[in-house]
Design a protein around this motif. Structure first.
Motif, PDB file in Angstrom:
ATOM      1  N   ILE A  30       0.941  -1.278  -0.066  1.00  0.00           N
ATOM      2  CA  ILE A  30      -0.065  -0.041   0.024  1.00  0.00           C
ATOM      3  C   ILE A  30       0.927   1.310   0.101  1.00  0.00           C
ATOM      4  O   ILE A  30       0.510   2.357  -0.698  1.00  0.00           O
ATOM      5  CB  ILE A  30      -0.779   0.027   1.190  1.00  0.00           C
ATOM      6  CG1 ILE A  30      -1.674  -1.337   1.249  1.00  0.00           C
ATOM      7  CG2 ILE A  30      -1.817   1.090   1.161  1.00  0.00           C
ATOM      8  CD1 ILE A  30      -3.000  -1.250   0.572  1.00  0.00           C
ATOM      9  N   VAL A  31       2.020   1.357   0.820  1.00  0.00           N
ATOM     10  CA  VAL A  31       2.889   2.373   0.740  1.00  0.00           C
ATOM     11  C   VAL A  31       3.338   2.626  -0.613  1.00  0.00           C
ATOM     12  O   VAL A  31       3.627   3.831  -1.053  1.00  0.00           O
ATOM     13  CB  VAL A  31       4.076   2.056   1.770  1.00  0.00           C
ATOM     14  CG1 VAL A  31       5.205   3.047   1.543  1.00  0.00           C
ATOM     15  CG2 VAL A  31       3.673   1.997   3.141  1.00  0.00           C
ATOM     16  N   PHE A  32       3.689   1.409  -1.353  1.00  0.00           N
ATOM     17  CA  PHE A  32       4.188   1.703  -2.828  1.00  0.00           C
ATOM     18  C   PHE A  32       3.116   2.300  -3.749  1.00  0.00           C
ATOM     19  O   PHE A  32       3.353   3.205  -4.455  1.00  0.00           O
ATOM     20  CB  PHE A  32       4.462   0.248  -3.317  1.00  0.00           C
ATOM     21  CG  PHE A  32       5.805   0.005  -3.966  1.00  0.00           C
ATOM     22  CD1 PHE A  32       6.033   1.280  -4.602  1.00  0.00           C
ATOM     23  CD2 PHE A  32       6.301  -1.111  -4.192  1.00  0.00           C
ATOM     24  CE1 PHE A  32       7.727   1.095  -5.157  1.00  0.00           C
ATOM     25  CE2 PHE A  32       7.538  -1.321  -5.067  1.00  0.00           C
ATOM     26  CZ  PHE A  32       8.029  -0.052  -5.475  1.00  0.00           C
ATOM     27  N   GLU A  72      10.748   1.605 -11.553  1.00  0.00           N
ATOM     28  CA  GLU A  72      10.830   1.597 -10.016  1.00  0.00           C
ATOM     29  C   GLU A  72       9.769   0.647  -9.624  1.00  0.00           C
ATOM     30  O   GLU A  72      10.361  -0.276  -8.885  1.00  0.00           O
ATOM     31  CB  GLU A  72      10.418   3.118  -9.681  1.00  0.00           C
ATOM     32  CG  GLU A  72      10.289   3.268  -8.236  1.00  0.00           C
ATOM     33  CD  GLU A  72       9.015   3.587  -7.749  1.00  0.00           C
ATOM     34  OE1 GLU A  72       8.281   4.519  -8.563  1.00  0.00           O
ATOM     35  OE2 GLU A  72       8.786   3.497  -6.820  1.00  0.00           O
ATOM     36  N   VAL A  73       8.596   0.580 -10.124  1.00  0.00           N
ATOM     37  CA  VAL A  73       7.743  -0.589  -9.852  1.00  0.00           C
ATOM     38  C   VAL A  73       8.340  -1.846  -9.994  1.00  0.00           C
ATOM     39  O   VAL A  73       8.421  -2.700  -8.932  1.00  0.00           O
ATOM     40  CB  VAL A  73       6.275  -0.285 -10.456  1.00  0.00           C
ATOM     41  CG1 VAL A  73       5.572  -1.603 -10.202  1.00  0.00           C
ATOM     42  CG2 VAL A  73       5.732   1.069  -9.690  1.00  0.00           C
ATOM     43  N   ALA A  74       9.088  -2.201 -11.083  1.00  0.00           N
ATOM     44  CA  ALA A  74       9.472  -3.475 -11.539  1.00  0.00           C
ATOM     45  C   ALA A  74      10.387  -3.927 -10.311  1.00  0.00           C
ATOM     46  O   ALA A  74      10.269  -4.942  -9.809  1.00  0.00           O
ATOM     47  CB  ALA A  74       9.886  -3.375 -12.913  1.00  0.00           C
ATOM     48  N   VAL A  75      11.406  -3.154 -10.041  1.00  0.00           N
ATOM     49  CA  VAL A  75      12.623  -3.440  -9.233  1.00  0.00           C
ATOM     50  C   VAL A  75      11.789  -3.417  -7.743  1.00  0.00           C
ATOM     51  O   VAL A  75      12.157  -4.244  -6.930  1.00  0.00           O
ATOM     52  CB  VAL A  75      13.452  -2.333  -9.146  1.00  0.00           C
ATOM     53  CG1 VAL A  75      14.604  -2.360  -8.150  1.00  0.00           C
ATOM     54  CG2 VAL A  75      14.296  -2.112 -10.733  1.00  0.00           C
ATOM     55  N   GLY A  76      11.102  -2.378  -7.287  1.00  0.00           N
ATOM     56  CA  GLY A  76      10.493  -2.347  -6.210  1.00  0.00           C
ATOM     57  C   GLY A  76       9.732  -3.637  -5.682  1.00  0.00           C
ATOM     58  O   GLY A  76       9.992  -4.516  -4.564  1.00  0.00           O
ATOM     59  N   THR A  82      11.368 -10.655  -2.789  1.00  0.00           N
ATOM     60  CA  THR A  82      12.619 -11.342  -2.102  1.00  0.00           C
ATOM     61  C   THR A  82      12.481 -11.244  -0.400  1.00  0.00           C
ATOM     62  O   THR A  82      12.703 -12.001   0.196  1.00  0.00           O
ATOM     63  CB  THR A  82      13.400 -10.734  -2.475  1.00  0.00           C
ATOM     64  OG1 THR A  82      13.803 -10.580  -3.996  1.00  0.00           O
ATOM     65  CG2 THR A  82      15.056 -11.334  -2.211  1.00  0.00           C
ATOM     66  N   ILE A  83      11.864  -9.895  -0.199  1.00  0.00           N
ATOM     67  CA  ILE A  83      11.731  -9.723   1.501  1.00  0.00           C
ATOM     68  C   ILE A  83      10.810 -10.579   1.865  1.00  0.00           C
ATOM     69  O   ILE A  83      11.232 -11.309   2.861  1.00  0.00           O
ATOM     70  CB  ILE A  83      11.501  -8.363   1.744  1.00  0.00           C
ATOM     71  CG1 ILE A  83      12.748  -7.322   1.479  1.00  0.00           C
ATOM     72  CG2 ILE A  83      11.142  -8.042   3.208  1.00  0.00           C
ATOM     73  CD1 ILE A  83      12.514  -5.882   1.464  1.00  0.00           C
TER      74      ILE A  83
ATOM     75  N   PHE B  68       1.055  -4.871  -9.612  1.00  0.00           N
ATOM     76  CA  PHE B  68       0.703  -4.868  -8.317  1.00  0.00           C
ATOM     77  C   PHE B  68      -0.279  -6.003  -8.038  1.00  0.00           C
ATOM     78  O   PHE B  68       0.016  -6.774  -6.847  1.00  0.00           O
ATOM     79  CB  PHE B  68      -0.043  -3.736  -8.050  1.00  0.00           C
ATOM     80  CG  PHE B  68       0.946  -2.496  -7.433  1.00  0.00           C
ATOM     81  CD1 PHE B  68       1.595  -2.565  -6.347  1.00  0.00           C
ATOM     82  CD2 PHE B  68       0.968  -1.278  -8.166  1.00  0.00           C
ATOM     83  CE1 PHE B  68       2.520  -1.884  -5.798  1.00  0.00           C
ATOM     84  CE2 PHE B  68       1.873  -0.153  -7.908  1.00  0.00           C
ATOM     85  CZ  PHE B  68       2.656  -0.304  -6.634  1.00  0.00           C
ATOM     86  N   LEU B  69      -1.224  -6.037  -8.535  1.00  0.00           N
ATOM     87  CA  LEU B  69      -2.252  -7.279  -8.371  1.00  0.00           C
ATOM     88  C   LEU B  69      -1.566  -8.624  -8.409  1.00  0.00           C
ATOM     89  O   LEU B  69      -1.945  -9.460  -7.528  1.00  0.00           O
ATOM     90  CB  LEU B  69      -3.228  -7.127  -9.462  1.00  0.00           C
ATOM     91  CG  LEU B  69      -4.591  -6.253  -9.368  1.00  0.00           C
ATOM     92  CD1 LEU B  69      -5.419  -6.313 -10.507  1.00  0.00           C
ATOM     93  CD2 LEU B  69      -5.187  -6.455  -7.877  1.00  0.00           C
ATOM     94  N   PHE B  70      -0.737  -8.792  -9.432  1.00  0.00           N
ATOM     95  CA  PHE B  70      -0.118 -10.078  -9.513  1.00  0.00           C
ATOM     96  C   PHE B  70       0.859 -10.430  -8.131  1.00  0.00           C
ATOM     97  O   PHE B  70       0.860 -11.441  -7.693  1.00  0.00           O
ATOM     98  CB  PHE B  70       0.913  -9.947 -10.883  1.00  0.00           C
ATOM     99  CG  PHE B  70       1.531 -11.203 -11.176  1.00  0.00           C
ATOM    100  CD1 PHE B  70       0.844 -12.109 -11.726  1.00  0.00           C
ATOM    101  CD2 PHE B  70       2.732 -11.849 -10.825  1.00  0.00           C
ATOM    102  CE1 PHE B  70       1.223 -13.301 -12.288  1.00  0.00           C
ATOM    103  CE2 PHE B  70       3.313 -12.725 -11.011  1.00  0.00           C
ATOM    104  CZ  PHE B  70       2.384 -13.862 -11.921  1.00  0.00           C
TER     105      PHE B  70
END
Lengths: 100, 169
Positions: A30-32, A72-76, A82-83, B68-70
Protein backbone atom coordinates in the motif's frame (compact mmCIF):
# COMPACT_ATOMS: atom_id res chain seq x y z
CA UNK A 1 -12.13 26.68 -20.05
CA UNK A 2 -11.08 25.32 -16.65
CA UNK A 3 -8.69 27.49 -14.60
CA UNK A 4 -5.25 25.99 -14.04
CA UNK A 5 -5.71 26.45 -10.29
CA UNK A 6 -8.43 23.78 -10.19
CA UNK A 7 -6.03 21.18 -11.57
CA UNK A 8 -3.30 22.26 -9.15
CA UNK A 9 -5.75 22.00 -6.24
CA UNK A 10 -6.77 18.50 -7.31
CA UNK A 11 -3.10 17.51 -7.67
CA UNK A 12 -2.42 18.88 -4.16
CA UNK A 13 -5.32 16.87 -2.69
CA UNK A 14 -4.14 13.66 -4.39
CA UNK A 15 -0.54 14.28 -3.29
CA UNK A 16 -1.66 14.75 0.33
CA UNK A 17 -3.65 11.50 0.20
CA UNK A 18 -0.48 9.80 -1.06
CA UNK A 19 1.60 11.29 1.76
CA UNK A 20 -0.98 10.13 4.33
CA UNK A 21 -0.87 6.66 2.76
CA UNK A 22 2.90 6.49 3.23
CA UNK A 23 2.64 7.75 6.82
CA UNK A 24 -0.37 5.77 8.04
CA UNK A 25 -0.40 2.40 6.28
CA UNK A 26 2.03 -0.33 7.33
CA UNK A 27 1.61 -2.71 4.40
CA UNK A 28 4.60 -2.14 2.10
CA UNK A 29 2.44 -2.77 -0.98
CA UNK A 30 0.00 0.00 0.00
CA UNK A 31 2.92 2.32 0.76
CA UNK A 32 4.18 1.60 -2.75
CA UNK A 33 0.77 2.36 -4.27
CA UNK A 34 0.73 5.66 -2.37
CA UNK A 35 4.11 6.58 -3.88
CA UNK A 36 2.63 5.89 -7.32
CA UNK A 37 -0.32 8.13 -6.43
CA UNK A 38 2.08 10.97 -5.53
CA UNK A 39 3.96 10.54 -8.83
CA UNK A 40 0.62 10.70 -10.65
CA UNK A 41 -0.45 13.90 -8.92
CA UNK A 42 2.87 15.52 -9.85
CA UNK A 43 2.28 14.39 -13.44
CA UNK A 44 -1.18 15.97 -13.38
CA UNK A 45 0.26 19.30 -12.21
CA UNK A 46 2.92 19.14 -14.94
CA UNK A 47 0.36 18.50 -17.67
CA UNK A 48 -1.83 21.33 -16.35
CA UNK A 49 1.10 23.76 -16.51
CA UNK A 50 2.03 22.47 -19.98
CA UNK A 51 -1.51 23.22 -21.11
CA UNK A 52 -1.45 26.68 -19.53
CA UNK A 53 1.86 27.64 -21.12
CA UNK A 54 1.17 25.90 -24.44
CA UNK A 55 4.51 24.14 -24.12
CA UNK A 56 5.17 20.51 -25.08
CA UNK A 57 8.13 20.23 -22.68
CA UNK A 58 5.85 19.55 -19.72
CA UNK A 59 4.34 16.55 -21.47
CA UNK A 60 7.80 15.22 -22.37
CA UNK A 61 8.78 15.42 -18.70
CA UNK A 62 5.64 13.50 -17.72
CA UNK A 63 6.58 10.84 -20.28
CA UNK A 64 9.99 10.41 -18.63
CA UNK A 65 8.43 10.32 -15.15
CA UNK A 66 6.13 7.50 -16.30
CA UNK A 67 9.11 5.55 -17.70
CA UNK A 68 11.07 5.90 -14.45
CA UNK A 69 7.98 4.97 -12.41
CA UNK A 70 7.51 1.80 -14.44
CA UNK A 71 11.16 0.78 -13.87
CA UNK A 72 10.85 1.65 -10.17
CA UNK A 73 7.74 -0.48 -9.73
CA UNK A 74 9.41 -3.47 -11.40
CA UNK A 75 12.48 -3.30 -9.14
CA UNK A 76 10.51 -2.40 -6.01
CA UNK A 77 8.05 -5.25 -6.35
CA UNK A 78 10.93 -7.68 -7.00
CA UNK A 79 12.52 -6.45 -3.76
CA UNK A 80 9.24 -6.93 -1.91
CA UNK A 81 8.90 -10.49 -3.20
CA UNK A 82 12.47 -11.25 -2.08
CA UNK A 83 11.85 -9.77 1.37
CA UNK A 84 8.60 -11.69 1.69
CA UNK A 85 10.33 -14.97 0.82
CA UNK A 86 12.83 -14.57 3.67
CA UNK A 87 10.79 -12.74 6.34
CA UNK A 88 7.22 -13.86 5.50
CA UNK A 89 5.82 -10.36 5.98
CA UNK A 90 5.10 -7.16 4.05
CA UNK A 91 4.71 -4.94 7.11
CA UNK A 92 7.25 -2.12 7.08
CA UNK A 93 7.49 -2.35 10.89
CA UNK A 94 8.85 -5.90 10.69
CA UNK A 95 11.39 -5.08 7.98
CA UNK A 96 13.99 -3.44 10.21
CA UNK A 97 17.29 -5.15 9.33
CA UNK A 98 19.66 -4.28 6.49
CA UNK A 99 20.83 -7.90 6.18
CA UNK A 100 18.56 -10.55 4.71
CA UNK B 1 -19.64 21.46 -20.07
CA UNK B 2 -15.91 20.99 -19.61
CA UNK B 3 -16.29 22.10 -16.00
CA UNK B 4 -18.95 19.44 -15.36
CA UNK B 5 -16.71 16.70 -16.78
CA UNK B 6 -13.78 18.02 -14.74
CA UNK B 7 -15.88 18.05 -11.55
CA UNK B 8 -17.14 14.50 -11.96
CA UNK B 9 -13.69 13.18 -12.88
CA UNK B 10 -12.02 14.99 -10.00
CA UNK B 11 -14.54 13.55 -7.52
CA UNK B 12 -13.96 10.06 -8.93
CA UNK B 13 -10.18 10.53 -8.65
CA UNK B 14 -10.34 11.70 -5.03
CA UNK B 15 -12.77 8.93 -4.05
CA UNK B 16 -10.52 6.36 -5.72
CA UNK B 17 -7.47 7.65 -3.86
CA UNK B 18 -9.26 7.77 -0.49
CA UNK B 19 -10.70 4.28 -0.95
CA UNK B 20 -7.20 3.04 -1.87
CA UNK B 21 -5.90 4.54 1.36
CA UNK B 22 -8.68 3.20 3.61
CA UNK B 23 -9.52 -0.27 2.29
CA UNK B 24 -8.20 -3.17 4.36
CA UNK B 25 -7.71 -5.55 1.45
CA UNK B 26 -4.67 -4.91 -0.77
CA UNK B 27 -6.46 -6.26 -3.85
CA UNK B 28 -9.24 -3.70 -3.35
CA UNK B 29 -6.59 -1.00 -2.89
CA UNK B 30 -5.02 -1.88 -6.24
CA UNK B 31 -8.40 -1.80 -7.98
CA UNK B 32 -9.27 1.60 -6.45
CA UNK B 33 -5.88 2.85 -7.59
CA UNK B 34 -6.85 1.69 -11.09
CA UNK B 35 -9.99 3.85 -10.81
CA UNK B 36 -7.85 6.82 -9.78
CA UNK B 37 -5.42 6.30 -12.68
CA UNK B 38 -8.28 6.07 -15.18
CA UNK B 39 -9.78 9.32 -13.85
CA UNK B 40 -6.42 11.05 -14.23
CA UNK B 41 -6.23 9.72 -17.80
CA UNK B 42 -9.57 11.42 -18.53
CA UNK B 43 -8.15 14.65 -17.07
CA UNK B 44 -5.18 14.35 -19.47
CA UNK B 45 -7.71 14.23 -22.31
CA UNK B 46 -9.35 17.40 -20.95
CA UNK B 47 -5.92 19.03 -20.84
CA UNK B 48 -5.44 18.22 -24.55
CA UNK B 49 -2.75 15.59 -24.05
CA UNK B 50 -4.08 12.58 -26.02
CA UNK B 51 -0.66 10.94 -26.19
CA UNK B 52 -0.31 10.94 -22.41
CA UNK B 53 -3.90 9.69 -22.13
CA UNK B 54 -2.92 6.57 -24.09
CA UNK B 55 0.38 6.19 -22.22
CA UNK B 56 -1.36 6.54 -18.85
CA UNK B 57 -3.88 3.84 -19.71
CA UNK B 58 -1.33 1.45 -21.22
CA UNK B 59 1.51 1.78 -18.69
CA UNK B 60 -0.20 2.72 -15.42
CA UNK B 61 -3.63 1.15 -15.76
CA UNK B 62 -2.33 -1.73 -17.86
CA UNK B 63 1.17 -2.69 -16.77
CA UNK B 64 1.71 -1.28 -13.28
CA UNK B 65 -1.67 -2.20 -11.77
CA UNK B 66 -1.44 -5.70 -13.24
CA UNK B 67 2.02 -6.03 -11.69
CA UNK B 68 0.67 -4.89 -8.32
CA UNK B 69 -2.28 -7.29 -8.46
CA UNK B 70 0.03 -10.09 -9.54
CA UNK B 71 2.43 -9.53 -6.62
CA UNK B 72 -0.39 -9.12 -4.06
CA UNK B 73 -1.97 -12.38 -5.15
CA UNK B 74 1.39 -14.16 -5.47
CA UNK B 75 2.34 -13.27 -1.90
CA UNK B 76 -1.16 -13.80 -0.54
CA UNK B 77 -0.57 -10.51 1.27
CA UNK B 78 -4.13 -9.23 1.05
CA UNK B 79 -4.86 -8.81 4.74
CA UNK B 80 -1.54 -9.06 6.57
CA UNK B 81 -1.86 -5.88 8.54
CA UNK B 82 -2.87 -4.20 11.70
CA UNK B 83 -4.07 -6.89 14.02
CA UNK B 84 -2.24 -4.76 16.57
CA UNK B 85 -1.78 -1.05 16.20
CA UNK B 86 1.95 -0.31 16.31
CA UNK B 87 1.60 3.34 15.33
CA UNK B 88 0.00 4.84 18.45
CA UNK B 89 0.52 8.58 18.68
CA UNK B 90 2.08 8.78 15.22
CA UNK B 91 -1.24 8.42 13.42
CA UNK B 92 -2.83 11.71 14.58
CA UNK B 93 0.50 13.47 14.02
CA UNK B 94 0.57 12.11 10.45
CA UNK B 95 -2.96 13.38 9.81
CA UNK B 96 -2.13 16.82 11.25
CA UNK B 97 1.01 17.02 9.08
CA UNK B 98 -1.01 15.99 6.02
CA UNK B 99 -3.62 18.69 6.62
CA UNK B 100 -0.85 21.24 7.18
CA UNK B 101 0.82 20.21 3.90
CA UNK B 102 -2.48 20.57 2.06
CA UNK B 103 -3.16 24.00 3.58
CA UNK B 104 0.36 25.11 2.72
CA UNK B 105 0.04 24.02 -0.90
CA UNK B 106 -3.31 25.80 -1.20
CA UNK B 107 -2.00 29.03 0.30
CA UNK B 108 1.19 29.07 -1.78
CA UNK B 109 -0.27 27.67 -4.98
CA UNK B 110 -3.63 29.36 -5.15
CA UNK B 111 -3.35 32.38 -2.88
CA UNK B 112 -0.06 34.00 -3.77
CA UNK B 113 1.17 32.54 -7.04
CA UNK B 114 0.24 34.08 -10.36
CA UNK B 115 -0.80 30.98 -12.28
CA UNK B 116 -0.83 31.16 -16.07
CA UNK B 117 -4.28 30.57 -17.51
CA UNK B 118 -5.10 27.95 -20.09
CA UNK B 119 -4.29 28.96 -23.64
CA UNK B 120 -6.31 28.57 -26.78
CA UNK B 121 -4.03 26.67 -29.16
CA UNK B 122 -5.35 23.13 -29.48
CA UNK B 123 -2.66 21.10 -31.24
CA UNK B 124 0.39 21.77 -29.04
CA UNK B 125 -0.06 18.42 -27.28
CA UNK B 126 -0.86 16.31 -30.33
CA UNK B 127 1.17 13.11 -30.73
CA UNK B 128 2.96 14.65 -33.74
CA UNK B 129 4.23 17.60 -31.72
CA UNK B 130 5.22 15.40 -28.77
CA UNK B 131 7.10 12.99 -31.05
CA UNK B 132 8.83 15.89 -32.81
CA UNK B 133 10.10 17.27 -29.51
CA UNK B 134 10.98 13.81 -28.19
CA UNK B 135 13.12 12.84 -31.18
CA UNK B 136 14.86 16.20 -31.72
CA UNK B 137 15.31 18.33 -28.59
CA UNK B 138 15.00 15.51 -26.07
CA UNK B 139 16.71 12.73 -28.02
CA UNK B 140 19.52 12.18 -25.48
CA UNK B 141 17.18 11.78 -22.44
CA UNK B 142 15.05 9.48 -24.57
CA UNK B 143 18.07 7.25 -25.22
CA UNK B 144 19.05 7.39 -21.54
CA UNK B 145 15.68 5.89 -20.58
CA UNK B 146 16.76 2.71 -22.36
CA UNK B 147 19.68 2.45 -19.89
CA UNK B 148 17.25 2.95 -16.98
CA UNK B 149 15.03 0.14 -18.23
CA UNK B 150 18.06 -2.09 -18.83
CA UNK B 151 19.22 -1.42 -15.26
CA UNK B 152 15.74 -2.31 -13.99
CA UNK B 153 15.75 -5.59 -15.94
CA UNK B 154 19.21 -6.53 -14.63
CA UNK B 155 18.19 -5.58 -11.10
CA UNK B 156 15.12 -7.82 -11.17
CA UNK B 157 17.12 -10.74 -12.62
CA UNK B 158 19.89 -10.36 -9.99
CA UNK B 159 17.32 -10.28 -7.17
CA UNK B 160 15.71 -13.41 -8.49
CA UNK B 161 19.07 -15.19 -8.81
CA UNK B 162 19.92 -14.45 -5.17
CA UNK B 163 16.57 -15.86 -4.17
CA UNK B 164 17.29 -19.09 -6.04
CA UNK B 165 20.77 -19.40 -4.49
CA UNK B 166 19.30 -19.01 -1.00
CA UNK B 167 16.67 -21.60 -1.77
CA UNK B 168 19.26 -24.12 -2.95
CA UNK B 169 21.53 -23.70 0.09
Amino acid sequence: MIPTGYYIALAAVLFTIGVLGVLIRRNALIVFMSVELMLNSANLALVAFANARQDTAGQILVFFVIVVAAAEVAVGLALLVTIFRTKRTTSVDEINLLRG
Amino acid sequence: MELVIFGITAIVAVIGALAMLLSRNAVHSALFLLLNFSAIAVLYLLLRAPFLFAIQLIIYAGAIIVLFLFVVMLLGAEQVEEERDTLGWQRPVAIIMGVLLLAEVFVVGLGGANLPQAGQQTDFGSPERVAEALFTTYLLPFEVTSIIILAAIIGVVVLHLQEKRQASE
